[in-house]
Design a protein around this motif. Structure first.
Motif, short mmCIF file in Angstrom:
data_model
loop_
_atom_site.label_atom_id
_atom_site.label_comp_id
_atom_site.label_asym_id
_atom_site.label_seq_id
_atom_site.Cartn_x
_atom_site.Cartn_y
_atom_site.Cartn_z
N SER A 168 121.79 -5.67 91.10
CA SER A 168 120.37 -5.88 90.81
C SER A 168 119.52 -5.78 92.07
CB SER A 168 120.16 -7.24 90.15
OG SER A 168 120.63 -8.29 90.98
N GLU A 169 120.14 -5.98 93.23
CA GLU A 169 119.43 -5.87 94.50
C GLU A 169 119.02 -4.42 94.76
OE1 GLU A 169 120.35 -6.32 99.29
OE2 GLU A 169 121.86 -6.84 97.78
N VAL A 170 117.80 -4.21 95.22
CA VAL A 170 117.29 -2.87 95.50
C VAL A 170 117.48 -2.58 96.98
CG1 VAL A 170 115.27 -1.36 95.51
CG2 VAL A 170 115.61 -2.98 93.63
N GLY A 171 118.14 -1.46 97.28
CA GLY A 171 118.40 -1.09 98.66
C GLY A 171 117.33 -0.21 99.27
N ARG A 172 116.82 0.75 98.48
CA ARG A 172 115.80 1.67 98.96
C ARG A 172 114.80 1.96 97.84
NH1 ARG A 172 119.47 6.58 101.10
NH2 ARG A 172 120.31 6.17 99.01
N ILE A 173 113.63 2.42 98.24
CA ILE A 173 112.60 2.84 97.29
C ILE A 173 112.29 4.31 97.53
CG2 ILE A 173 110.21 2.57 96.54
CD1 ILE A 173 110.31 -0.30 97.28
N PHE A 174 112.30 5.08 96.47
CA PHE A 174 111.84 6.47 96.51
C PHE A 174 110.51 6.54 95.76
CE2 PHE A 174 116.29 6.87 97.32
CZ PHE A 174 116.44 7.99 98.12
N ILE A 175 109.49 7.08 96.41
CA ILE A 175 108.17 7.21 95.78
C ILE A 175 107.91 8.69 95.53
CG2 ILE A 175 105.71 6.76 95.99
CD1 ILE A 175 106.34 4.46 97.82
N LEU A 176 107.72 9.05 94.26
CA LEU A 176 107.50 10.44 93.87
C LEU A 176 106.00 10.72 93.78
CD1 LEU A 176 110.18 11.00 91.07
CD2 LEU A 176 110.42 11.10 93.55
N VAL A 177 105.59 11.84 94.35
CA VAL A 177 104.21 12.32 94.26
C VAL A 177 104.25 13.70 93.61
CG1 VAL A 177 102.13 12.94 95.55
CG2 VAL A 177 103.53 11.01 96.30
N HIS A 178 103.49 13.86 92.54
CA HIS A 178 103.54 15.11 91.77
C HIS A 178 102.76 16.23 92.45
CE1 HIS A 178 99.37 14.78 90.41
NE2 HIS A 178 99.59 13.49 90.19
N GLY A 179 102.92 17.43 91.92
CA GLY A 179 102.20 18.59 92.42
C GLY A 179 101.09 19.01 91.48
N ILE A 180 100.81 20.32 91.43
CA ILE A 180 99.72 20.82 90.59
C ILE A 180 100.12 20.78 89.12
CG2 ILE A 180 98.90 22.31 92.45
CD1 ILE A 180 100.13 24.69 90.94
N GLY A 181 99.12 20.72 88.26
CA GLY A 181 99.36 20.82 86.82
C GLY A 181 99.82 19.55 86.14
N GLU A 182 99.76 18.41 86.81
CA GLU A 182 100.25 17.17 86.21
C GLU A 182 99.47 16.79 84.97
OE1 GLU A 182 102.52 13.80 85.52
OE2 GLU A 182 102.88 15.58 86.76
N LYS A 183 98.19 17.13 84.91
CA LYS A 183 97.39 16.83 83.72
C LYS A 183 97.98 17.51 82.49
CE LYS A 183 92.65 16.97 81.93
NZ LYS A 183 92.93 17.63 80.63
N ILE A 184 98.47 18.73 82.66
CA ILE A 184 99.09 19.47 81.54
C ILE A 184 100.45 18.91 81.22
CG2 ILE A 184 99.92 21.71 80.76
CD1 ILE A 184 97.87 23.02 82.56
N TRP A 185 101.28 18.75 82.26
CA TRP A 185 102.67 18.34 82.00
C TRP A 185 102.74 16.92 81.42
CZ3 TRP A 185 102.85 23.02 82.52
CH2 TRP A 185 102.62 23.73 83.69
N SER A 186 101.91 16.04 81.90
CA SER A 186 101.95 14.67 81.39
C SER A 186 101.48 14.60 79.95
CB SER A 186 101.09 13.75 82.26
OG SER A 186 99.74 14.16 82.27
N SER A 187 100.55 15.45 79.56
CA SER A 187 100.09 15.46 78.17
C SER A 187 101.17 15.96 77.23
CB SER A 187 98.83 16.32 78.03
OG SER A 187 99.12 17.70 78.28
N GLU A 188 102.14 16.71 77.77
CA GLU A 188 103.25 17.23 76.97
C GLU A 188 104.53 16.43 77.19
OE1 GLU A 188 103.66 21.38 77.75
OE2 GLU A 188 101.71 21.88 76.90
#
Length: 283
Positions: A95-115
């Motif tokens: 349950s202990e968290v060793g590392r955090i990965f933070i994802l940042v999206h690219g272009i077109g996220e408005k389209i992809w997230s709606s789908e």
């Protein structure tokens, strides 16, 4: 909603009944009941109810793949409940968290997230892959039938701190209601699918190339990342591991520029922490 029994002899195993239901929110759900054989020969067959959201066509005009759909299975009675994707890995890791990965999206996220194929769904898949890599690197072996993971016999400690994946979104700072209305007002009606991609994806890169818009996007990314880390620390105040940034497409270029400006004293141009590493994907 549907009648699954009759006054005559019971139907054979494998019998299915389906019904499509339109919800008030506009979504369509497919309900299916199926008569399945019991695990024990002496037990009678049981009915299993499945509820699956029906997807609309994608922006290309073709049906979306089944892996994009959300489904749930309801079973009456007792018995072993099958694990969903990622649950076996979550149970095997600590349950202990060793590392955090933070994802940042690219272009077109408005389209992809709606789908339903945008940052949220992709971060879930990214999390599962990272957890599998963690377990395989530590020598864990997965049961091919049950899907569970078994620790190596010669391991001194089977506890592996898990990596967590957070999301940072910035497309909202560009695609405001006002801006989208302005784009729609000057968009020609011909080849609508191509123009949708131009307005929802290509425009993201064009906006980023403008110095004033670029600073607004970078500030939005800084705010989104710091907010994600702050919310995580509220639930894990003792976290002392590394934080890794991962950017896809234009998101990688934004993160690179953000880190290049880390020495700037101006607020909104630098993060509240120093990341351990930056990974860019297709940038």
């Amino acid at each position: 909603l549907m009648q699954c029994t009759t006054d005559g002899p019971p139907p054979p195993a494998g019998t299915e009944y389906e019904r499509d239901i339109k919800l008030p929110c506009g979504k369509a759900v497919q309900l299916k009941v199926r008569l399945t054989l019991a695990l024990k020969l002496s037990a009678a067959p049981s009915w299993v109810l499945e509820a699956k959201e029906k997807q609309n066509s994608s922006w290309l005009g073709t049906p979306q793949s089944s892996w994009l759909s959300a489904s749930a299975v309801v079973k009456r009675g007792y018995g072993e409940v099958p694990l969903n994707d990622g649950e076996a890995e979550e149970e095997a890791l600590a349950s202990e968290v060793g590392r955090i990965f933070i994802l940042v999206h690219g272009i077109g996220e408005k389209i992809w997230s709606s789908e339903k194929s945008g940052l949220s769904s992709q971060s879930a898949a990214f999390r599962r892959l990272i957890h599998r890599c963690q377990l395989q690197t530590a020598g864990f072996v997965q049961d091919a039938k049950r899907g569970t993971w078994k620790a190596p016999a010669n391991a001194e400690s089977a506890s592996v701190p898990k990596d967590e994946v957070l999301e940072a979104s910035w497309w909202e700072v560009i695609h405001t209601t006002e801006m989208d209305n302005r784009l729609d007002s000057i968009t020609l009606p011909s080849i609508p699918q191509v123009r949708k991609v131009a307005n929802g994806a290509v425009a993201d890169a064009l906006f980023y190339m403008q110095p004033r818009k670029q600073q607004g996007i970078i500030s939005a990314v800084v705010k989104a990342i710091d907010s994600a880390v702050s919310r995580f620390r509220q639930h894990s105040p003792n976290f002392a591991g590394d934080i890794v940034l991962v950017g896809h497409s234009l998101g990688g270029a934004i993160l690179f520029e953000l880190l290049r400006r880390m020495q700037s004293p101006e607020p909104g141009k630098h993060l509240s922490f120093v990341p351990r590493a930056l990974f860019t994907l297709g940038s």
